[in-house]
Structure formats: structure tokens, C-alpha cells
Design a protein around this motif. Structure first.
Motif, PDB file in Angstrom:
ATOM      1  N   UNK A  12     -21.718   0.357 -13.613  1.00  0.00           N
ATOM      2  CA  UNK A  12     -20.333   0.470 -14.600  1.00  0.00           C
ATOM      3  C   UNK A  12     -19.445  -1.141 -14.267  1.00  0.00           C
ATOM      4  N   UNK A  13     -19.711  -1.923 -13.020  1.00  0.00           N
ATOM      5  CA  UNK A  13     -18.540  -2.301 -11.858  1.00  0.00           C
ATOM      6  C   UNK A  13     -18.942  -3.925 -12.135  1.00  0.00           C
ATOM      7  N   UNK A  14     -19.848  -4.118 -12.460  1.00  0.00           N
ATOM      8  CA  UNK A  14     -20.636  -5.368 -12.925  1.00  0.00           C
ATOM      9  C   UNK A  14     -21.459  -6.018 -13.928  1.00  0.00           C
ATOM     10  N   UNK A  15     -21.734  -6.831 -14.631  1.00  0.00           N
ATOM     11  CA  UNK A  15     -22.577  -6.987 -15.234  1.00  0.00           C
ATOM     12  C   UNK A  15     -23.944  -6.887 -14.905  1.00  0.00           C
ATOM     13  N   UNK A  16     -25.358  -6.940 -15.237  1.00  0.00           N
ATOM     14  CA  UNK A  16     -26.525  -7.049 -14.366  1.00  0.00           C
ATOM     15  C   UNK A  16     -26.922  -8.102 -15.198  1.00  0.00           C
ATOM     16  N   UNK A  46     -19.773 -11.860 -10.653  1.00  0.00           N
ATOM     17  CA  UNK A  46     -21.191 -11.067 -10.854  1.00  0.00           C
ATOM     18  C   UNK A  46     -22.397 -10.071  -9.254  1.00  0.00           C
ATOM     19  N   UNK A  47     -22.106  -8.455  -9.442  1.00  0.00           N
ATOM     20  CA  UNK A  47     -23.105  -8.483  -7.605  1.00  0.00           C
ATOM     21  C   UNK A  47     -23.740  -7.187  -8.194  1.00  0.00           C
ATOM     22  N   UNK A 210     -22.974   2.234 -20.639  1.00  0.00           N
ATOM     23  CA  UNK A 210     -21.974   1.792 -19.583  1.00  0.00           C
ATOM     24  C   UNK A 210     -21.548   0.670 -18.887  1.00  0.00           C
ATOM     25  N   UNK A 211     -22.298  -0.410 -19.847  1.00  0.00           N
ATOM     26  CA  UNK A 211     -22.297  -1.762 -19.815  1.00  0.00           C
ATOM     27  C   UNK A 211     -23.895  -2.666 -20.087  1.00  0.00           C
ATOM     28  N   UNK A 212     -23.690  -3.591 -19.652  1.00  0.00           N
ATOM     29  CA  UNK A 212     -24.846  -4.384 -20.556  1.00  0.00           C
ATOM     30  C   UNK A 212     -25.704  -5.708 -19.670  1.00  0.00           C
ATOM     31  N   UNK A 213     -27.312  -5.910 -20.022  1.00  0.00           N
ATOM     32  CA  UNK A 213     -27.493  -6.768 -18.612  1.00  0.00           C
ATOM     33  C   UNK A 213     -27.351  -8.282 -19.475  1.00  0.00           C
ATOM     34  N   UNK A 220     -23.196 -18.470 -16.850  1.00  0.00           N
ATOM     35  CA  UNK A 220     -22.353 -18.634 -17.402  1.00  0.00           C
ATOM     36  C   UNK A 220     -22.006 -17.475 -16.561  1.00  0.00           C
ATOM     37  N   UNK A 221     -21.622 -17.002 -15.306  1.00  0.00           N
ATOM     38  CA  UNK A 221     -21.226 -15.724 -14.971  1.00  0.00           C
ATOM     39  C   UNK A 221     -19.517 -15.035 -15.357  1.00  0.00           C
ATOM     40  N   UNK A 222     -19.237 -15.773 -15.224  1.00  0.00           N
ATOM     41  CA  UNK A 222     -17.863 -15.620 -15.122  1.00  0.00           C
ATOM     42  C   UNK A 222     -17.521 -15.005 -17.143  1.00  0.00           C
TER      43      UNK A 222
END
Length: 303
Positions: A12-16, A46-47, A210-213, A220-222
Motif C-alpha cells: 500500500x505504500x506506493x502506486x505500482x 513511486x517506489x 489496497x492500491x493500484x498499478x 506522470x508519476x507524481x
């Protein structure tokens, strides 16, 4: 790169981000240009990097596979989680597993396949792959009902799944009996929305994923990270505003091919020279590239 086992917090810490894989003019993998792509994504916040469909891991030779793993593992920053894909054919993934033993990736993702398979057969393949690698696997569910919720839950309960990428296309993402069946049997903290930024709000708000790719988030990562944070913070109006900013490029990808459009968009945005696209895919024609460039400029003007 980050070699620690995945946890729900890691997921969950980052978008994939699901980036393209850059090649030189002669078709060989280009370390320098791939480093530019990775740095651009990392600098946008993104990490987590997932190398699968957009990187066209489907069509790598076994020799190229080792080279690709060397590049992405050595170039990624220390805190960046890197997940390569295997397969989709069973024999291919098992040969690739032999190569993966020389690296420290904490997990790998099995590319989806819907021909010459069965639900229990996929489960058996994942079990054998996990056993051979000695680590859990990212399960990619792309086709409706291709694997039963019961078989998927069995893999999760046996500790063989690090995460599930759910990417079944729907006309209405609020109505998804397959995803509902999965979420009744599997902790939603293990499931990510796998269709980019567009259905992320519905998948996370309505189904608790929990998140998304993201594909466009590689350009546009930010913007993609801001969308994740807005969703996680329950700021749904802001999330919708951010989601809509991606539409010019997302609509091109949906109608003309997500992989080839992103491959060329990465270059047209000035991020890196991505080089020729791999057969069995083809290059967008000139008029399409003009539309890609226009979409990029439209998004840039909105942020």
C-alpha cells in the motif's frame, strides 16, 4: 533495490508503476535509457516497479530475460521494490525460475494466460513455481473467472501469494461478481487494482482494494501518487479531479493499445529513448504519435 519480503504495508505504500522496457535502435536492451525511465518514476515518488505487460516480458528470450533482470535490479534505488514477471507459459516460467535464483527479487508475478489452462491447473503451476523459487508469488487475474475464488484463496491461505493484481475489464466497475467473490475469501489488503488509474477509485472505495498499478503514471508519476494519497485519505472529489487528468492518454491506450501507446509516450514525453517495439506488437503510425504527443501536452498543461 528493496529485497525485503512483501507485507501489506509494502503493497500500500506506493502506486505500482508498470513501465516500458527501453531498447536500442538494434533492438538490444538499453541500460542507460532504462535507468532514465526508472529515475523519472522514482523522482515522481513511486517506489514500486512491476515489469510485466508494458515491458513486454511476454516475448523476452531467455538470454534477454537475464539481461533485463540485471538492468532493473542494479539500476533501481535501494528503497525501490522491483517485481519482474514470469511466463505466461508453464515451461517458460520454470526456465525463468532458474535464472531468477541468481537474483534477490522478493517476489515475481505470473503473467496471465487464458488458453490451454484450468483454474486448478493454474494453482498447481503457481505452487510449483513458488516451491522452486522458495518465495510467494504475485497472482495476476486478468480474465473473468479464469481462476476460481476458492483456488485463489487456497493459495493465499497456504502462504504462496504475496499480492494479487486484479485487472478484469468491466463496463461498470461498481458491478463485479468475480471481484466480490474474491474479496469475500481473501484479505483485500493483498489485492491491487490492476487496470491503471481509471478504475482505482471504484476498486479501492467500493471493494476495499489496497492500491493500484499504473501505466500512465510512468509518464506522470507524481500525478499518480497524488491520486493514491487522495484515495487513501478519503478525499474523493480530489481523487476524481486527478483521475480525469489522465484521460487524454488513457483513452488512447484503451482504444489503440495500452502497451504500444505507453512505449511511445515515454519517448515523446522526453523521458527516455525507448527504441523499437518488440514483435509481435507494432509501432503506432505517425498520425497516432501526433495524438499521443497532443495528449501529453494536454495533461502537462493541467498539472
Amino acid at each position: 533495490m528493496d529485497t525485503q519480503p512483501l507485507t501489506t504495508d509494502t503493497i500500500a505504500r506506493s502506486v505500482w508503476a508498470v513501465p516500458s522496457l527501453a531498447r536500442s535502435a538494434d533492438g538490444s536492451l538499453n541500460r542507460q535509457e532504462n535507468e532514465k525511465i526508472i529515475r523519472h518514476i522514482e523522482q515522481g515518488g513511486i517506489s514500486t516497479l512491476l515489469y510485466g505487460g508494458n515491458a513486454i516480458f511476454y516475448h523476452l528470450t531467455l538470454r534477454e530475460y537475464r539481461t533485463a533482470l540485471e538492468i532493473i535490479s542494479e539500476v533501481a534505488a535501494e528503497q525501490t521494490l522491483v517485481i519482474p514477471a514470469v511466463g505466461p507459459a508453464y515451461g517458460t516460467m520454470m526456465d525463468q525460475a532458474d535464472v531468477l535464483k541468481d537474483f534477490q527479487f522478493p517476489t515475481v508475478m505470473v503473467l496471465p494466460q487464458r488458453d490451454v489452462i484450468s483454474s486448478s491447473g493454474i494453482a498447481t503451476g503457481v505452487r510449483k513455481l513458488s516451491e522452486k523459487l522458495g518465495k510467494p508469488i504475485v497472482l495476476y487475474l486478468k480474465f473473468d473467472g479464469v481462476m476460481s475464488a476458492e483456488d485463489a484463496a487456497s493459495l493465499v491461505n497456504d502462504g504462496l501469494i504475496s499480492a494479487i493484481k486484479y485487472a478484469v475489464v468491466r463496463d461498470d466497475y461498481t458491478k463485479d461478481s468475480y471481484l466480490s467473490a474474491l474479496t469475500k475469501k481473501i484479505d483485500t489488503k493483498l489485492i491491487l487494482s490492476g487496470l491503471g488509474d481509471q478504475p482505482a477509485i471504484v476498486h479501492m472505495q467500493d471493494f476495499g482494494l489496497s492500491g493500484f498499478t499504473t501505466g500512465c503514471g510512468c509518464v506522470f508519476p507524481k500525478l499518480s501518487i497524488d491520486l493514491l494519497h487522495a484515495i487513501q485519505g478519503g478525499d474523493w472529489d480530489q481523487a476524481e479531479t486527478l483521475r480525469e487528468k489522465f484521460l487524454p492518454l488513457e483513452e488512447l491506450r484503451d482504444s489503440l493499445g495500452p502497451i504500444s501507446i505507453l512505449h511511445r509516450a515515454t519517448e515523446l514525453a522526453g523521458i527516455a529513448q525507448t527504441g523499437p517495439i518488440t514483435p509481435l506488437l507494432s509501432e503506432p503510425e505517425g498520425s497516432i504519435q501526433e495524438r499521443i504527443a497532443a495528449a501529453i501536452k494536454q495533461i502537462q498543461a493541467s498539472i
